[in-house]
Design a protein around this motif. Structure first.
Motif, mmCIF file in Angstrom:
data_model
loop_
_atom_site.group_PDB
_atom_site.id
_atom_site.type_symbol
_atom_site.label_atom_id
_atom_site.label_comp_id
_atom_site.label_asym_id
_atom_site.label_seq_id
_atom_site.Cartn_x
_atom_site.Cartn_y
_atom_site.Cartn_z
ATOM 1 N N THR A 1 0.812 -1.218 0.000
ATOM 2 C CA THR A 1 0.000 0.000 0.000
ATOM 3 C C THR A 1 0.841 1.262 0.000
ATOM 4 O O THR A 1 0.301 2.354 -0.187
ATOM 5 C CB THR A 1 -0.936 0.024 1.220
ATOM 6 N N THR B 1 -4.408 0.604 -2.736
ATOM 7 C CA THR B 1 -3.181 0.592 -3.540
ATOM 8 C C THR B 1 -2.135 1.563 -3.003
ATOM 9 O O THR B 1 -1.070 1.148 -2.574
ATOM 10 C CB THR B 1 -3.505 0.938 -5.007
ATOM 11 N N ARG C 1 -8.988 0.159 -5.378
ATOM 12 C CA ARG C 1 -9.062 -0.669 -6.582
ATOM 13 C C ARG C 1 -10.474 -0.726 -7.155
ATOM 14 O O ARG C 1 -10.670 -0.776 -8.364
ATOM 15 C CB ARG C 1 -8.563 -2.085 -6.263
ATOM 16 N N TYR D 1 -1.359 -4.074 -4.317
ATOM 17 C CA TYR D 1 -2.356 -3.625 -3.349
ATOM 18 C C TYR D 1 -2.559 -4.651 -2.249
ATOM 19 O O TYR D 1 -2.169 -5.815 -2.360
ATOM 20 C CB TYR D 1 -3.702 -3.349 -4.051
ATOM 21 N N SER E 1 1.270 1.425 -8.218
ATOM 22 C CA SER E 1 -0.191 1.426 -8.205
ATOM 23 C C SER E 1 -0.778 0.085 -8.606
ATOM 24 O O SER E 1 -1.992 -0.131 -8.452
ATOM 25 C CB SER E 1 -0.720 2.512 -9.153
ATOM 26 N N ARG F 1 -5.719 -6.286 -0.065
ATOM 27 C CA ARG F 1 -7.154 -6.462 -0.324
ATOM 28 C C ARG F 1 -7.866 -7.054 0.881
ATOM 29 O O ARG F 1 -7.264 -7.758 1.702
ATOM 30 C CB ARG F 1 -7.358 -7.375 -1.542
#
Length: 573
Positions: A444, A567, A491, A452, A449, A454
């Protein structure tokens, strides 16, 4: 071996292997005492990895050596422990280029199946407060368990060697260990071997637990009342942290036991200056037969009850930092007007006398002349000032109706520039249940980008409750910073995402989210979010807390449902 055990993160304890319930076996009747006695006998024969003689009928440990590779990936470096048919090693994961720990035992070992099951169950928990199991494999007549290795962590045994913990450290330890074990028991996992060697403090001040379920399985330890066993173990850890004494008559883990015949006495009766509330808490966890330090307080028999008891205590704050007073200002001989005329050492320099007052006729005339000049200057200055003010007032009246100010006017309000704050490290915060993706939090703030962290997929939303109160990540800014806001890349769009920012006291906050100070909150239906601080808050740790997630389509990780991924996170001051 002492240095090895300090830096290791999940090895078998061999020193001071006194059972936690040495004095309480009769009162608890948990069916573990005989197993622990057998374990103590085994440890005494093979202490500190000396490799004692195996008794007939036991599986032989694998004949391995430094440099041996497992799965063409894990290179064994140093044998830390060899005990009861299994061995523990410091190794190197050549694929990821990092140090790991490995437990090894023959596939035909009588406890091989239970060790594999315990390791896989522990790995599924994914709670960052525990040393993580990375792999559990049966291969080529070997069973091996791979786990994290934390070279910067120090076990509680080493910390207590120099004396009892400071009261705030002891409070943090029992709070974080109790919360972690309560979360583990909610998922059906117990430790059963929660010794001072199984509790580690990292360089960031976070407390972590090693060997969840695995250490007990390696030794064949079980219990009919696992919650009560782990709760009493936490009480023993707190007792030792407050007194530097083991709360039973036998010495263990490098600590002296209590005097024989005295019985279990409260920590504040063993050592002067012990915090009264923590002393009573240790007794409530230890004395599960009801003989607590206070007649009005009931014993704690589960980690959840211990967490509740801690939350009801007044919070113990860290000590104020000590500042050294600056040295007293020393006048020099130059300031005293004697530069270049130093006298002998110790001699007192004469002080120059003030000039005589102007009592003569010439002096009086000079004073009157100076006074007249001052009066004339004041009058002239006042007249010029009044004329200038009147002229400015006329000009402002003429231009008041036509002059406007835009955002670029240098005379307008100046916007205070923001500065980026670099994130040093981060850790997933688990309030209830299991973690979301604890190993991905660094993605993060890695500047990419496309990577990520989640959440899991939920069947209802956007609000995560009642499945979870929320999910989030705690960020370490390196030092206390005045936070003005944050930008967050997401995202998934759709429905809405709600994020709250809270000031925390560490990477593993000692209180629930409700007890933290909120910095700001924001809601969006897009993939970018700006959170502005509603009040000035200075903190080193920031909790990014997500309470609402959108309904997102299926992807390579999960099916369609309510979920979100973070992200890019950036903080500004």
């Amino acid at each position: 071996m002492a240095e090895r055990s300090t830096s290791a993160v999940d090895v078998a304890d061999n020193s001071g292997d006194e059972p936690l319930t040495a004095k309480a076996d009769q009162s608890t009747s948990d069916g573990v005492a005989q197993d622990r006695e057998r374990e103590r006998e085994t440890d005494s024969e093979e202490a500190q990895g000396s490799g004692g003689t195996e008794s007939p009928g036991k599986a032989s440990p694998p004949e391995l050596h430094s440099g041996h590779k497992l799965a063409r990936r894990y290179r064994l470096e140093e044998c830390v422990t060899r005990l009861d048919g299994f061995s523990s090693w410091r190794a190197v994961d050549e694929k990821l280029r990092r140090a790991v720990g490995v437990h090894l035992l023959p596939a035909d070992h009588p406890r091989a199946r239970s060790v594999l099951a315990a390791a896989r169950s522990s790995a599924l928990l994914g709670d960052p407060r525990f040393v993580q199991v990375l792999d559990a494999v049966e291969e080529n007549d070997l069973v091996y368990v791979v786990h994290e290795w934390l070279p910067d962590a120090t076990e509680l045994t080493a910390l207590l060697a120099s004396g009892p913990l400071e009261v705030h450290e002891a409070y943090q330890m029992v709070s974080q260990v109790s919360q972690a074990m309560a979360a583990a028991h909610r998922e059906g996992l117990a430790h059963l071997r929660l010794t001072p060697g199984a509790v580690l403090r990292t360089s960031s001040g976070q407390w972590r637990i090693r060997g969840l379920a695995v250490n007990a399985a390696l030794r064949g330890i079980s219990s009919d009342i696992p919650q009560r066993t782990d709760t009493e173990a936490i009480g023993a850890l707190l007792y030792a942290s407050l007194t530097q004494r083991w709360p039973y008559e036998s010495d263990a883990y490098g600590l002296s036991g209590l005097p024989k015949g005295v019985g279990l006495i409260a920590p504040d009766q063993v050592r002067a200056g012990v915090h009264r509330g923590l002393s009573e808490l240790a007794m409530r966890a230890l004395a599960n037969d009801g003989a607590t330090a206070s007649r009005h307080e009931s014993p704690c028999t589960t980690p959840e009850e211990l967490v509740k008891a801690i939350s009801e205590m007044p919070r113990i704050r860290p000590p104020e930092p000590a500042f050294t007073a600056p040295p007293e200002y020393q006048r020099t001989s130059y300031q005293q007007g004697t530069y270049g005329r130093q006298g002998p050492p110790g001699a007192t320099q004469p002080v120059a006398a003030p000039p005589p007052p102007l009592h003569s006729r010439t002096g009086k005339a000079l004073k009157w002349a100076v006074s007249a000049l001052l009066i004339a200057a004041l009058g002239l200055g006042s007249w010029q000032l009044a004329d200038a003010l009147m002229d400015r007032g006329n000009k402002s009246d003429d231009t008041k109706q036509t002059h406007t100010t835009d955002g670029n006017d240098k005379n307008g309000d100046q916007t205070k520039p923001v500065r980026p704050i670099k994130i040093q490290q981060a850790q997933e915060y688990v309030a209830e249940g299991s973690a979301q993706a604890a190993g991905d939090v660094a993605k993060t703030f890695d500047g990419d980008s496309n990577t990520y962290w989640r959440t899991k997929k939920y069947n209802a939303g956007p609000k995560l409750a009642p499945y979870k109160p929320g999910v989030g990540i705690v960020y370490d800014l390196g030092s206390a910073q005045a936070l003005s806001g944050a930008s967050i890349g997401l995202r998934y769009a759709g429905d809405h995402t709600t994020v709250h920012l809270y000031a925390a006291d560490s990477l593993a906050p000692s209180t629930s989210v409700d007890g933290l100070k909120e910095i700001g909150t924001a809601t969006t239906t897009g993939t970018t979010m700006k959170v502005k601080a509603s009040k000035s808050v200075k903190t080193q740790y920031v909790l990014l807390w997500i309470t609402d997630v959108p309904n997102a389509p299926s992807d390579g990780y999960s099916s369609a449902g309510y979920k979100q991924a973070v992200t890019d996170v950036k903080f500004t001051g």
